[in-house]
Design an enzyme around this catalytic site. Sequence first.
Site, short mmCIF file in Angstrom:
data_model
loop_
_atom_site.label_atom_id
_atom_site.label_comp_id
_atom_site.label_asym_id
_atom_site.label_seq_id
_atom_site.Cartn_x
_atom_site.Cartn_y
_atom_site.Cartn_z
N ASP A 185 0.62 -1.59 -0.63
CA ASP A 185 -0.04 0.14 0.04
C ASP A 185 1.14 1.02 0.05
O ASP A 185 0.57 2.17 0.81
CB ASP A 185 -0.86 -0.19 1.20
CG ASP A 185 -1.87 -1.26 0.94
OD1 ASP A 185 -1.71 -2.28 0.09
OD2 ASP A 185 -2.87 -1.26 1.44
N LYS B 36 -6.40 -5.13 -3.50
CA LYS B 36 -7.25 -5.80 -2.35
C LYS B 36 -8.49 -5.23 -1.37
O LYS B 36 -8.12 -3.28 -1.33
CB LYS B 36 -6.02 -6.32 -1.49
CG LYS B 36 -4.86 -5.18 -0.20
CD LYS B 36 -4.34 -5.66 0.76
CE LYS B 36 -3.58 -4.42 1.30
NZ LYS B 36 -4.18 -3.95 2.22
N CYS C 18 -2.00 -2.93 7.64
CA CYS C 18 -2.07 -3.54 6.96
C CYS C 18 -0.38 -4.08 6.72
O CYS C 18 -1.11 -5.37 6.01
CB CYS C 18 -2.02 -2.77 5.51
SG CYS C 18 -3.73 -1.95 5.31
N1 TIU Z 1 -2.66 0.51 3.92
C1 TIU Z 1 -3.11 0.45 5.67
O1 TIU Z 1 -2.46 0.50 6.78
N2 TIU Z 1 -4.10 1.09 5.40
C2 TIU Z 1 -4.97 2.00 6.26
O2 TIU Z 1 -6.17 2.24 7.00
N3 TIU Z 1 -4.10 2.42 7.45
C3 TIU Z 1 -3.92 3.13 8.17
O3 TIU Z 1 -3.21 3.06 9.31
N4 TIU Z 1 -4.60 3.89 8.53
#
Ligand code: TIU
Length: 231
Positions: A25, A130, A163
């Site tokens: 991400d 995802k 994540c």
């Molecule tokens: N990729 C990921 O960690 N998505 C989130 O929403 N992370 C947060 O820390 N909010």
Amino acid sequence: MTLVVPAAPYDFELDPATTALIIIDMQRDFLEPGGFGSLLGNDVSLLQRTIAPLQDVLAAARAAGMTVIHTREGHRPDLTDAPPAKLARGNLSCGIGDPGPFGRILVRGEHGHDIIDDLAPIDGEAVLDKPGKGAFYATDLELMLRNRGIARLIVTGVTTEVCVHTTVREGNDRGFECLVLSDCVGSYFPEFHEVGLKMIAAQGGIFGWVAPSTALLEQLAATTTTTGAHR
Ligand code: TIU
């Protein structure tokens, strides 16, 4: 070929041929100033410091011929794959699916949803969309890994306790051995980052291993040098 990477709680052994680099991400909306993450009041510089070490790891993984998989958290434009509970969470005035600074927030095809230019995928690298926090949930990640004979994962990206952690837990339960690179993962919350890393390596490596990227890079560099000497 077995590489031995000094790590916590003990050495992590890997063969580049059966190891995948997973980059979680690294999307504009989480990392860039003015994006969704900063709109929520977060300090994105805490995440941006993962970029430079991750660029080095990505280059080394490519040079070693390792499998590289990039993930993106997000949803179909019609949001049919977004649980109503996720859409409602936080009572946000500008949340998932809404028009944001970089396009509709966490919607596939939008500028903010895509991976930052510094870590852009190249041909041959899977980009995995995802809908959840974990990279295994409702995706074909496990199928891709099993088809390639992958047994170990180098896990990087953002955010450490969300994540990244969810993916490591999912991978660990499926029998994959996970090494998390401490400087290639980041959180908006420094204390969650620190404790999140400790939680992975605690209890004899309850979820996996943790090491700085230099520990892996030193081993990969030795391999590339050796390979070159044989050419
Ligand atoms: N990729 C990921 O960690 N998505 C989130 O929403 N992370 C947060 O820390 N909010």
